[in-house]
Design a protein around this motif. Sequence first.
Motif, short mmCIF file in Angstrom:
data_model
loop_
_atom_site.label_atom_id
_atom_site.label_comp_id
_atom_site.label_asym_id
_atom_site.label_seq_id
_atom_site.Cartn_x
_atom_site.Cartn_y
_atom_site.Cartn_z
N ASN A 182 7.49 -2.39 -8.78
CA ASN A 182 7.63 -3.26 -7.51
C ASN A 182 8.38 -2.14 -6.76
OD1 ASN A 182 7.12 -5.54 -9.06
ND2 ASN A 182 9.32 -5.60 -10.08
N LYS A 183 7.81 -1.02 -6.31
CA LYS A 183 8.27 -0.16 -5.44
C LYS A 183 8.04 -0.21 -4.01
CE LYS A 183 4.78 3.06 -7.16
NZ LYS A 183 4.56 4.32 -8.02
N TYR A 184 7.00 -1.14 -3.71
CA TYR A 184 6.67 -1.24 -2.39
C TYR A 184 7.08 -2.66 -1.71
CZ TYR A 184 3.67 2.42 -3.78
OH TYR A 184 3.12 3.54 -4.28
N SER A 185 6.83 -2.83 -0.32
CA SER A 185 7.00 -4.10 0.22
C SER A 185 6.18 -4.18 1.67
CB SER A 185 8.42 -4.20 0.66
OG SER A 185 8.93 -3.21 1.57
N TYR A 186 6.03 -5.54 1.85
CA TYR A 186 4.97 -5.76 2.89
C TYR A 186 5.84 -5.30 4.29
CZ TYR A 186 2.87 -8.20 6.73
OH TYR A 186 1.89 -8.55 7.81
N SER A 187 4.99 -4.62 5.07
CA SER A 187 5.59 -4.24 6.52
C SER A 187 4.11 -4.60 7.24
CB SER A 187 5.74 -2.87 6.49
OG SER A 187 4.69 -1.85 6.08
N PRO A 188 4.63 -4.99 8.60
CA PRO A 188 3.61 -5.22 9.45
C PRO A 188 2.78 -3.90 9.98
CG PRO A 188 5.82 -6.36 10.29
CD PRO A 188 5.76 -5.50 9.18
N ALA A 189 1.47 -4.21 10.41
CA ALA A 189 0.47 -3.08 10.87
C ALA A 189 1.17 -2.59 12.12
CB ALA A 189 -0.85 -3.79 11.03
N ARG A 190 1.08 -1.19 12.37
CA ARG A 190 1.68 -0.68 13.30
C ARG A 190 0.45 -0.42 14.24
NH1 ARG A 190 5.03 0.79 9.44
NH2 ARG A 190 7.57 0.85 9.77
N GLU A 191 -0.21 -1.25 14.92
CA GLU A 191 -1.37 -1.00 15.76
C GLU A 191 -1.35 -0.08 16.79
OE1 GLU A 191 -3.92 -2.26 14.25
OE2 GLU A 191 -3.33 -4.38 13.26
N THR A 192 -0.30 -0.22 17.57
CA THR A 192 -0.02 0.64 18.72
C THR A 192 -0.07 2.17 18.47
OG1 THR A 192 1.33 -0.96 19.71
CG2 THR A 192 1.27 1.24 20.86
N LEU A 193 0.58 2.44 17.35
CA LEU A 193 0.63 3.81 16.72
C LEU A 193 -0.61 4.00 16.38
CD1 LEU A 193 2.06 6.55 16.06
CD2 LEU A 193 2.72 5.52 13.71
N ARG A 194 -1.34 3.22 15.51
CA ARG A 194 -2.76 3.55 14.80
C ARG A 194 -3.72 3.84 15.93
NH1 ARG A 194 -3.87 -1.21 11.14
NH2 ARG A 194 -5.75 0.20 10.48
N PHE A 195 -3.79 2.90 16.86
CA PHE A 195 -4.97 3.24 17.93
C PHE A 195 -4.49 4.22 18.81
CE2 PHE A 195 -5.70 -1.23 16.24
CZ PHE A 195 -7.09 -0.75 16.14
N SER A 196 -3.51 4.54 19.15
CA SER A 196 -3.07 5.95 20.04
C SER A 196 -3.40 7.08 19.35
CB SER A 196 -1.53 5.75 20.30
OG SER A 196 -1.13 4.54 20.79
N VAL A 197 -3.21 7.26 17.88
CA VAL A 197 -3.67 8.34 17.26
C VAL A 197 -5.26 8.55 17.25
CG1 VAL A 197 -3.61 9.60 15.17
CG2 VAL A 197 -1.43 8.49 15.67
N LEU A 198 -5.93 7.53 17.13
CA LEU A 198 -7.37 7.22 17.08
C LEU A 198 -7.71 7.76 18.50
CD1 LEU A 198 -10.21 6.71 16.11
CD2 LEU A 198 -9.81 4.44 16.77
N VAL A 199 -7.33 7.27 19.65
CA VAL A 199 -7.77 7.62 21.04
C VAL A 199 -7.32 9.01 21.23
CG1 VAL A 199 -7.34 7.26 23.55
CG2 VAL A 199 -7.36 5.33 22.05
N VAL A 200 -6.15 9.74 20.60
CA VAL A 200 -5.74 11.14 20.94
C VAL A 200 -6.95 11.96 20.23
CG1 VAL A 200 -4.13 12.87 20.65
CG2 VAL A 200 -3.36 10.63 21.37
#
Length: 522
Positions: A88-106
């Motif tokens: 039980n070492k993880y937990s749910y976290s919302p997706a960081r969409e802004t960061l993800r797509f910013s890195v993709l665009v860069v």
Amino acid sequence: MLRKIRLTLAIFFWLLITWLLVDFTGTAQAYLGWMARIQFMPALLSMNLVVLLFLVVLTLLFGRIYCSVICPLGVMQDAIAWFRHKKNKYSYSPARETLRFSVLVVSILLLVAGLGWAAGLIFPYSTYGRIVGTMVAPLYKLGNNALAAIAEHYDSYAFYSVDVWLKSISALAIALVTWLIIAVLAWRGGRTWCNTICPVGTLLGLVSRHARLKVVMDADACKNCRKCERNCKAACIDIKNHQVDYSRCVVCGNCLEQCSFGALSFGFKPMIDKENAIYSESKKKQEKEEKKESVDEGRRAVLTSTALLASTALLHAQEKTTDGGFATIEDKKKPERKHKITPPGSVSARNLQSHCTACQLCVDSCPNDVLRPNSSLKNFMQPEVSFERGYCRPECNRCSQVCPTGAIKPLSIEERSSTQVGHAVWIRENCIPANESKTCGNCERHCPTGAIQMVPDGDGYHKNDRGRWVDRDNQPIDMNAVHIIPVVNEEKCIGCGACENLCPVRPFSAIYVEGHAVHKEI
């Protein structure tokens, strides 16, 4: 069952592609070269439409199975997270969409700008290639040298020793820092790198939203124990709302194994046999204890054998510093070149710059030790040719055969031997026969294309009909009475570097190769 199949395939792919990246004999490339070409970014850069279509269809069918089976960097993160023995070492976290797509665009902008090496800093395959090539490959070679020393002791030559040397401090530093960052993220949060930084994960995440087969949650059967959420390394299971973020799910199967109530299934729709899903906790605990004992035994065996190999390698490792035990050998130094020499098959410096992601596969595969990571910012960590430790043999086309991105295009032996990557330049001030009453001719003797010829130094000398050197009066000259210097025919020179490497003058050779921005065919 899904998790066991996935683990088996992932370990199989991971071990084989790691061997491909460290192997220096060419054996792995002959059988496993396709494993580098089915990686997403190499296929995209080389415009391998068959592979791209296969990966897209695979993702539409099964979700991001590529990330948990085929991608070596993803499997490495799983291996690091596995060492953290904690339930039980993880937990749910919302997706960081802004960061993800910013890195993709860069990363896309960097590719468009021709800075493939900069985009390669976050591409999964090239990142893993640098880590393995600079950190693991030297250890692999040391182990090989230890086996070679042992075999030689028993009059066997099943192994042969190879030089182990640091090709680039900057590439090693980049690889080490990248590994530390990924290792910390994997230790703490599992697939954090994959779901927040990796542009390939972001792209495949868009496709996997529409996957046909996926992890399905039955809200009525769920008891909200949160075991699936706390064991999801992608942090994509939201028990509060009974939802799974399919753009981040890598189909690892951990959640299916943890659910004791039959609330999770993998398929088109909830098709769960609750009776089969519930099993004895005591039986589960017993199986895990047996597995832990076998793993511990395996670890002890691996650590013991590794220590033995390392100690043997250290005992036999020695660096050649003398010639016959008397004269000190001074290392050659790289000359200043107006244009860097790029590998045969790279077509031009521009093509290499825009397509190469600096995965280091060609550097580690080069049997002649002439490729090393570039240190300039424009082509950082991309391969360049230098001849301090060897020369680029015309009969060798290894680098063109291993490149998965199209930065170095495949060449046949015939095409390689006629590709001009540069031309030789003679430096009078450094040449022994031009400044001393001694003969040399090393460059002429070892030139594979006959582009170098030794001629008398001075005007008025020419060859007669019999091929002998004569003066203006057509009188034969005493070759021992004049200085004999090399002359380069640039039209025949292919820039292999044999003359530069084998020139006895040190630290700077009396003849060196100047690179061409665009390669020629002679």
